[in-house]
Design an enzyme around this catalytic site. Structure first.
Site, PDB file in Angstrom:
ATOM      1  N   ASN A  64      12.507  50.401  45.932  1.00  8.63           N
ATOM      2  CA  ASN A  64      13.537  49.887  45.100  1.00  8.63           C
ATOM      3  C   ASN A  64      14.115  50.851  44.226  1.00  8.63           C
ATOM      4  O   ASN A  64      13.410  51.352  43.345  1.00  8.63           O
ATOM      5  CB  ASN A  64      12.805  48.687  44.166  1.00  8.63           C
ATOM      6  CG  ASN A  64      13.576  48.375  42.950  1.00  8.63           C
ATOM      7  OD1 ASN A  64      14.814  48.486  43.051  1.00  8.63           O
ATOM      8  ND2 ASN A  64      12.999  47.559  41.896  1.00  8.63           N
ATOM      9  N   TRP A  65      15.183  51.364  44.498  1.00  9.00           N
ATOM     10  CA  TRP A  65      15.982  52.488  43.874  1.00  9.00           C
ATOM     11  C   TRP A  65      16.180  52.127  42.212  1.00  9.00           C
ATOM     12  O   TRP A  65      16.248  53.265  41.511  1.00  9.00           O
ATOM     13  CB  TRP A  65      16.970  53.002  44.618  1.00  9.00           C
ATOM     14  CG  TRP A  65      16.806  53.633  46.012  1.00  9.00           C
ATOM     15  CD1 TRP A  65      15.649  53.620  46.686  1.00  9.00           C
ATOM     16  CD2 TRP A  65      17.780  54.447  46.675  1.00  9.00           C
ATOM     17  NE1 TRP A  65      15.921  54.163  47.904  1.00  9.00           N
ATOM     18  CE2 TRP A  65      17.195  54.680  48.001  1.00  9.00           C
ATOM     19  CE3 TRP A  65      19.136  54.576  46.689  1.00  9.00           C
ATOM     20  CZ2 TRP A  65      17.695  55.526  48.988  1.00  9.00           C
ATOM     21  CZ3 TRP A  65      19.683  55.428  47.522  1.00  9.00           C
ATOM     22  CH2 TRP A  65      19.291  55.704  48.825  1.00  9.00           C
ATOM     23  N   LYS A  66      16.144  51.008  41.990  1.00 12.08           N
ATOM     24  CA  LYS A  66      16.904  50.470  40.648  1.00 12.08           C
ATOM     25  C   LYS A  66      17.982  51.356  40.376  1.00 12.08           C
ATOM     26  O   LYS A  66      19.030  51.335  41.367  1.00 12.08           O
ATOM     27  CB  LYS A  66      15.635  50.901  39.814  1.00 12.08           C
ATOM     28  CG  LYS A  66      14.291  50.628  39.925  1.00 12.08           C
ATOM     29  CD  LYS A  66      13.067  50.545  39.056  1.00 12.08           C
ATOM     30  CE  LYS A  66      11.860  49.979  39.615  1.00 12.08           C
ATOM     31  NZ  LYS A  66      10.696  49.947  38.487  1.00 12.08           N
ATOM     32  N   HIS A  70      13.228  40.634  39.559  1.00 10.90           N
ATOM     33  CA  HIS A  70      12.558  41.633  39.100  1.00 10.90           C
ATOM     34  C   HIS A  70      12.161  41.664  37.795  1.00 10.90           C
ATOM     35  O   HIS A  70      12.854  41.141  37.005  1.00 10.90           O
ATOM     36  CB  HIS A  70      13.197  43.109  39.489  1.00 10.90           C
ATOM     37  CG  HIS A  70      12.223  44.219  39.460  1.00 10.90           C
ATOM     38  ND1 HIS A  70      11.934  44.834  38.161  1.00 10.90           N
ATOM     39  CD2 HIS A  70      11.723  44.931  40.407  1.00 10.90           C
ATOM     40  CE1 HIS A  70      11.406  46.035  38.301  1.00 10.90           C
ATOM     41  NE2 HIS A  70      10.973  45.974  39.685  1.00 10.90           N
ATOM     42  N   GLU A 119      12.126  43.639  35.505  1.00 13.42           N
ATOM     43  CA  GLU A 119      13.145  44.133  34.581  1.00 13.42           C
ATOM     44  C   GLU A 119      14.212  43.293  34.328  1.00 13.42           C
ATOM     45  O   GLU A 119      14.845  43.289  33.277  1.00 13.42           O
ATOM     46  CB  GLU A 119      13.596  45.664  35.282  1.00 13.42           C
ATOM     47  CG  GLU A 119      12.453  46.733  34.994  1.00 13.42           C
ATOM     48  CD  GLU A 119      12.798  47.674  36.151  1.00 13.42           C
ATOM     49  OE1 GLU A 119      13.425  47.973  36.625  1.00 13.42           O
ATOM     50  OE2 GLU A 119      11.621  48.458  36.344  1.00 13.42           O
ATOM     51  N   GLU A 172       3.989  42.184  41.486  1.00 11.77           N
ATOM     52  CA  GLU A 172       4.240  43.164  40.605  1.00 11.77           C
ATOM     53  C   GLU A 172       3.726  42.988  39.313  1.00 11.77           C
ATOM     54  O   GLU A 172       4.396  42.532  38.375  1.00 11.77           O
ATOM     55  CB  GLU A 172       5.515  43.751  40.509  1.00 11.77           C
ATOM     56  CG  GLU A 172       6.269  44.253  42.045  1.00 11.77           C
ATOM     57  CD  GLU A 172       7.589  44.846  41.959  1.00 11.77           C
ATOM     58  OE1 GLU A 172       7.424  45.982  42.423  1.00 11.77           O
ATOM     59  OE2 GLU A 172       8.476  44.561  41.137  1.00 11.77           O
ATOM     60  N   GLY A 183       6.262  51.397  36.876  1.00 11.74           N
ATOM     61  CA  GLY A 183       6.691  52.518  36.126  1.00 11.74           C
ATOM     62  C   GLY A 183       5.841  53.037  35.295  1.00 11.74           C
ATOM     63  O   GLY A 183       6.236  54.044  34.447  1.00 11.74           O
ATOM     64  N   SER A 198       3.732  51.234  40.493  1.00 11.03           N
ATOM     65  CA  SER A 198       3.276  52.516  40.693  1.00 11.03           C
ATOM     66  C   SER A 198       2.414  52.893  41.870  1.00 11.03           C
ATOM     67  O   SER A 198       1.407  53.491  42.113  1.00 11.03           O
ATOM     68  CB  SER A 198       2.410  52.874  39.446  1.00 11.03           C
ATOM     69  OG  SER A 198       2.956  52.792  38.120  1.00 11.03           O
ATOM     70  N   GLY A 209       9.129  51.671  43.605  1.00 10.27           N
ATOM     71  CA  GLY A 209      10.175  52.133  42.640  1.00 10.27           C
ATOM     72  C   GLY A 209      10.347  53.684  42.663  1.00 10.27           C
ATOM     73  O   GLY A 209      10.685  54.109  43.697  1.00 10.27           O
ATOM     74  N   GLY A 210       9.710  54.388  41.769  1.00  6.37           N
ATOM     75  CA  GLY A 210       9.797  55.912  41.501  1.00  6.37           C
ATOM     76  C   GLY A 210       9.526  56.602  42.766  1.00  6.37           C
ATOM     77  O   GLY A 210      10.436  57.527  43.205  1.00  6.37           O
TER      78      GLY A 210
HETATM   79  P1  PGA Z   1       7.451  51.640  40.381  1.00  5.29           P
HETATM   80  O1  PGA Z   1       8.250  50.286  40.474  1.00  5.29           O
HETATM   81  O2  PGA Z   1       6.856  51.954  41.867  1.00  5.29           O
HETATM   82  O3  PGA Z   1       8.299  52.791  40.058  1.00  5.29           O
HETATM   83  O4  PGA Z   1       6.211  51.451  39.349  1.00  5.29           O
HETATM   84  C1  PGA Z   1       7.999  49.230  41.331  1.00  5.29           C
HETATM   85  C2  PGA Z   1       9.117  48.211  41.275  1.00  5.29           C
HETATM   86  O5  PGA Z   1       9.527  47.967  39.955  1.00  5.29           O
HETATM   87  O6  PGA Z   1       9.601  47.744  42.056  1.00  5.29           O
END
Ligand code: PGA
Length: 250
Positions: free
Chosen positions: A9-11, A94, A96, A166, A172, A212, A233-234
């Site tokens: 998930n590149w966001k 998500h 966010e 999640e 994050g 994470s 994500g990251g």
């Molecule tokens: P993260 O994000 O791996 O940076 O914690 C995961 C996500 O939000 O899908």
């Protein structure tokens, strides 16, 4: 045994030039995996991602879609628009989006249904916040998110859905759920699905862990009985790290 579904998930990251570099580096690194590989990229990178991944085993997803087919919804994208481009997956709900953009279980359900109707495969995100976990509300929150967020989803539609558990406190933050915490929560989520769809359907459902996940902890998490993959994500923004997660458990 199920294979694993590893989705990046590149966001809101990666210009087209950066996306091209990352995808070109990633493709050869993951070409021989038995796991499913998905990258969920910003809308502006979709066309490029679809073109560059053609003929490879890397699948492409978007990060949101609207529930209407067209109309006066400035700034939104219809699922059919994504489908027409060749997009296969779409992240829905998500945390966010739930936190910053007013996403609710009802809008998650509406977007999921619309995505399914357009022939997309939704990756539906659920998860509790830290205060909800501390207050002992984790199970109630996950139950509500599944019961409300999947209210009109049929058993047949469920076979085209991936669920991502999640925990919001792990996204994050660098704080990962332990292998056991992730597995226990996913087991619980699976039991809620089993109540509605039956054990066979619930066992067949892919439920990922996200929060994470990185090249250091992926092996442990992905080795757990109920963790069917990861939403990353990251660590998905660096080809070598994401590839290491893809290969962590095969
Ligand atoms: P993260 O994000 O791996 O940076 O914690 C995961 C996500 O939000 O899908």
């Amino acid at each position: 045994m199920k294979n694993k579904i590893i989705a990046g998930n590149w966001k809101m990251n990666k210009t087209r030039a950066e996306a091209a570099a990352l995808i070109e580096e990633l493709i050869p690194l993951v070409s021989n995996t038995s796991n499913t590989v998905i990258i969920c990229v910003p809308f502006t990178d979709l066309e490029l991602a679809i073109r560059l991944t053609e003929g490879s085993n890397v699948h492409v997803g978007a990060q949101n879609c609207h529930w209407k087919e067209s109309g006066a919804y400035t700034g939104e994208i219809a699922p059919s628009m994504l489908k027409e481009m060749g997009v296969e997956y779409v992240v829905i709900g998500h945390s966010e989006r739930r936190t910053y953009f007013g996403e609710t279980d009802a809008t998650v359900l509406a977007r999921t249904k619309a995505a399914l109707n357009a022939g997309l495969k939704p990756i539906v995100c659920i998860g509790e916040t830290l205060s909800e976990r501390k207050e002992g509300e984790m199970e109630a929150v996950l139950t509500r998110q599944v019961v409300e967020g999947f209210k009109d989803v049929t058993a047949e539609e469920l076979t085209n859905i991936i669920v991502a558990y999640e925990p919001v406190w792990a996204i994050g933050t660098g704080v990962t759920a332990t292998d056991e915490q992730a597995n226990d929560a996913i087991k619980y989520v699976r039991s809620v699905f089993a109540r509605k769809y039956g054990k066979v359907a619930a066992d067949a459902l892919y439920i990922q862990y996200g929060g994470s996940m990185n090249d250091g902890n992926a092996k442990g998490l992905l080795s757990m009985s109920d963790v069917d993959g990861g939403l990353i994500g990251g660590a998905s923004l660096v080809a070598a790290k994401f590839a290491a997660i893809v290969h962590a458990h095969e």
